[in-house]
Scaffold this active site. Structure first.
Site, PDB file in Angstrom:
ATOM      1  N   GLU A  46       0.664  -0.961  -0.289  1.00 12.65           N
ATOM      2  CA  GLU A  46      -0.134   0.319   0.054  1.00 12.65           C
ATOM      3  C   GLU A  46       0.812   0.929  -0.261  1.00 12.65           C
ATOM      4  O   GLU A  46       1.869   1.506   0.604  1.00 12.65           O
ATOM      5  CB  GLU A  46      -1.317   0.034   1.193  1.00 12.65           C
ATOM      6  CG  GLU A  46      -1.873   1.330   1.744  1.00 12.65           C
ATOM      7  CD  GLU A  46      -2.245   0.955   2.617  1.00 12.65           C
ATOM      8  OE1 GLU A  46      -1.189   0.844   4.020  1.00 12.65           O
ATOM      9  OE2 GLU A  46      -3.452   1.865   3.267  1.00 12.65           O
ATOM     10  N   ASN A 106      -6.454   5.996  -2.091  1.00  7.70           N
ATOM     11  CA  ASN A 106      -5.392   5.718  -1.607  1.00  7.70           C
ATOM     12  C   ASN A 106      -6.171   4.286  -2.585  1.00  7.70           C
ATOM     13  O   ASN A 106      -7.410   4.145  -2.787  1.00  7.70           O
ATOM     14  CB  ASN A 106      -5.892   5.157  -0.334  1.00  7.70           C
ATOM     15  CG  ASN A 106      -4.639   4.709  -0.063  1.00  7.70           C
ATOM     16  OD1 ASN A 106      -4.002   4.133  -0.459  1.00  7.70           O
ATOM     17  ND2 ASN A 106      -4.801   3.122   1.743  1.00  7.70           N
ATOM     18  N   LYS A 123      -9.097   2.294  -1.886  1.00 10.90           N
ATOM     19  CA  LYS A 123      -9.694   1.905  -0.856  1.00 10.90           C
ATOM     20  C   LYS A 123     -10.724   2.410  -0.360  1.00 10.90           C
ATOM     21  O   LYS A 123     -11.083   3.544  -0.218  1.00 10.90           O
ATOM     22  CB  LYS A 123      -8.647   2.289   0.254  1.00 10.90           C
ATOM     23  CG  LYS A 123      -8.416   1.729   1.490  1.00 10.90           C
ATOM     24  CD  LYS A 123      -7.486   2.072   1.784  1.00 10.90           C
ATOM     25  CE  LYS A 123      -7.162   1.575   3.551  1.00 10.90           C
ATOM     26  NZ  LYS A 123      -5.764   2.175   3.963  1.00 10.90           N
ATOM     27  N   GLU A 142      -6.181   9.150   7.915  1.00  2.00           N
ATOM     28  CA  GLU A 142      -6.724   8.354   6.162  1.00  2.00           C
ATOM     29  C   GLU A 142      -8.549   9.468   5.932  1.00  2.00           C
ATOM     30  O   GLU A 142      -8.149   9.397   4.548  1.00  2.00           O
ATOM     31  CB  GLU A 142      -6.824   7.022   5.931  1.00  2.00           C
ATOM     32  CG  GLU A 142      -5.581   6.354   6.304  1.00  2.00           C
ATOM     33  CD  GLU A 142      -5.578   5.021   5.752  1.00  2.00           C
ATOM     34  OE1 GLU A 142      -5.893   4.632   4.248  1.00  2.00           O
ATOM     35  OE2 GLU A 142      -5.125   4.000   5.991  1.00  2.00           O
ATOM     36  N   CYS A 168      -5.046  -2.907   2.964  1.00  2.00           N
ATOM     37  CA  CYS A 168      -4.458  -2.776   4.197  1.00  2.00           C
ATOM     38  C   CYS A 168      -6.071  -2.727   4.662  1.00  2.00           C
ATOM     39  O   CYS A 168      -6.406  -3.909   5.363  1.00  2.00           O
ATOM     40  CB  CYS A 168      -4.072  -1.669   4.359  1.00  2.00           C
ATOM     41  SG  CYS A 168      -3.210  -1.673   5.832  1.00  2.00           S
ATOM     42  N   ASN A 193      -0.144  -1.052   5.645  1.00  2.00           N
ATOM     43  CA  ASN A 193       1.185   0.049   6.638  1.00  2.00           C
ATOM     44  C   ASN A 193      -0.110  -0.529   8.130  1.00  2.00           C
ATOM     45  O   ASN A 193      -0.652   0.627   8.224  1.00  2.00           O
ATOM     46  CB  ASN A 193       1.570   1.349   6.430  1.00  2.00           C
ATOM     47  CG  ASN A 193       1.976   1.720   5.125  1.00  2.00           C
ATOM     48  OD1 ASN A 193       3.224   2.117   4.758  1.00  2.00           O
ATOM     49  ND2 ASN A 193       1.270   1.452   3.556  1.00  2.00           N
TER      50      ASN A 193
HETATM   51  N1  CDT Z   1      -2.954   1.961   6.665  1.00  2.00           N
HETATM   52  C1  CDT Z   1      -4.165   1.250   7.223  1.00  2.00           C
HETATM   53  O1  CDT Z   1      -5.643   0.497   6.241  1.00  2.00           O
HETATM   54  N2  CDT Z   1      -3.887   0.787   8.642  1.00  2.00           N
HETATM   55  C2  CDT Z   1      -5.175   0.795   8.887  1.00  2.00           C
HETATM   56  C3  CDT Z   1      -4.572   0.123  10.213  1.00  2.00           C
HETATM   57  C4  CDT Z   1      -5.539   0.890  11.234  1.00  2.00           C
HETATM   58  S1  CDT Z   1      -5.083   1.829  12.858  1.00  2.00           S
HETATM   59  C5  CDT Z   1      -6.306   3.214  13.266  1.00  2.00           C
HETATM   60  C6  CDT Z   1      -5.036  -1.462   8.800  1.00  2.00           C
HETATM   61  O2  CDT Z   1      -5.736  -1.656   9.111  1.00  2.00           O
HETATM   62  O3  CDT Z   1      -3.923  -1.994   9.475  1.00  2.00           O
END
Ligand code: CDT
Length: 309
Positions: A46, A106, A123, A142, A168, A193
């Site tokens: 991502e 995204n 996304k 985000e 993600c 991430n």
């Molecule tokens: N990048 C991403 O979507 N990361 C999220 C972390 C969320 S923490 C507010 C994940 O679900 O891994």
């Protein structure tokens, strides 16, 4: 057999000051390793081209826009496309997309071995918050920087199979996999991430967070009889830890390959798309077994409505 030799190209940290050019050179290095390993589909993460900028609170829109791509490929990314085409290797990767109408997404794309973009996904499930939150140990903005995706969960025919993308946080939602499962998806690729600690629950550490990550990808694969390839950006980025643990999951929900480091690391596995057939025609033969008359709440209601009493 319909074999795809997958290279899951985990990336180590990308610091705020690292240029796209440096990052693309790292991606090409992983692609060179993949070529040696006979990979014909390389999967990156991502927001693969930059640091995970949503951890930074920004007010200035020009500063925000500097993390986005207005064209794909553009001149900085072109060398990656050219190398993939020269190798006859398909690829998927994520980036921040700014459209000509000024919309921010995204996004992930799937590029075929001829260099054509054959799949595009924006996304849908955006985690985090829109304003600076002093209660959190670190920010996850985000919802501030991106619009929710407007393309749904499309699948597309390529590499002699049916492929889909998600990104993600999408991996945590069963609706993501099922929507693609209902279109016969045979391989879902995704990048992530994910911080190693929970910004709102300091006792939740990396073991539990990686367990959750594996749990959702394994169950998504099994319940839809599809391959799932989950690729991390990992390591200490701008002083914040992201966990690694990139995995390739087979349609039985088993992990067949897993990253060992928090660095640039290539996982290679030969995935037979025909392995999806058995589950799709037996326990997860949707047309025979699903009872859609009982699922209406799933699309008519987002939040919980408690029973009376
Ligand atoms: N990048 C991403 O979507 N990361 C999220 C972390 C969320 S923490 C507010 C994940 O679900 O891994």
């Amino acid at each position: 057999m319909r074999e795809v030799r997958v290279g899951a190209a985990q990336m180590g940290p990308i610091q705020k000051g690292d240029s796209r050019k440096i990052v693309v050179a790292r991606m090409i290095n992983l692609m060179e390793q993949a070529k040696v390993a006979d990979v014909n589909f390389i999967v990156y993460t991502e927001l693969a081209l930059t640091t995970f900028f949503p951890r930074h609170f920004m007010k200035d829109q020009d500063a925000v826009n500097s993390w986005f791509e207005t064209e794909m490929p553009n001149s900085t990314i072109l060398p990656l496309f050219e190398r993939a085409k020269a190798y006859g290797m398909a690829m998927s990767f994520g980036y921040a997309e700014l459209t000509s109408e000024g919309q921010h997404f995204n996004t992930s794309i799937h590029v075929d071995k001829m260099g054509e973009i054959v799949g595009k996904y924006r996304k849908v499930h955006l985690p985090g918050h829109s304003d600076f939150d002093p209660e959190r140990a670190f920010q996850h903005l985000e919802k501030r920087y991106f619009l929710p995706g407007d393309l749904g969960f499309p699948v597309y025919r390529t590499l002699d199979g049916i492929f889909g993308l998600c990104i993600c946080n999408d991996r945590r939602w069963p609706e993501t996999y099922r929507t693609m499962g209902l279109q016969g998806v045979e391989m879902i690729t995704l990048g992530y991430n994910t911080p190693s600690t929970n910004s709102q629950k300091s006792v939740e550490g990396v073991e539990k967070r990686m367990f959750h990550s594996e749990l959702v990808m394994q169950s998504g694969a099994y319940q839809n009889s599809t391959w799932v390839v989950g690729v991390a950006k990992a390591g200490k980025e701008d002083g914040h830890s992201l966990f690694g643990g990139s995995i390739i999951v087979n349609p039985d929900g088993e992990i067949v390959a897993k990253a060992k480091t928090e660095e640039d690391e290539l996982l290679v596995y030969t995935c037979d798309l025909d392995d999806t057939k058995f589950g799709k025609k037996t326990i997860f033969d949707f047309s025979r077994h699903r009872r859609i008359e009982h699922y209406k709440l799933i699309t008519s209601q987002a939040g919980v409505v408690l029973p009376e009493g």
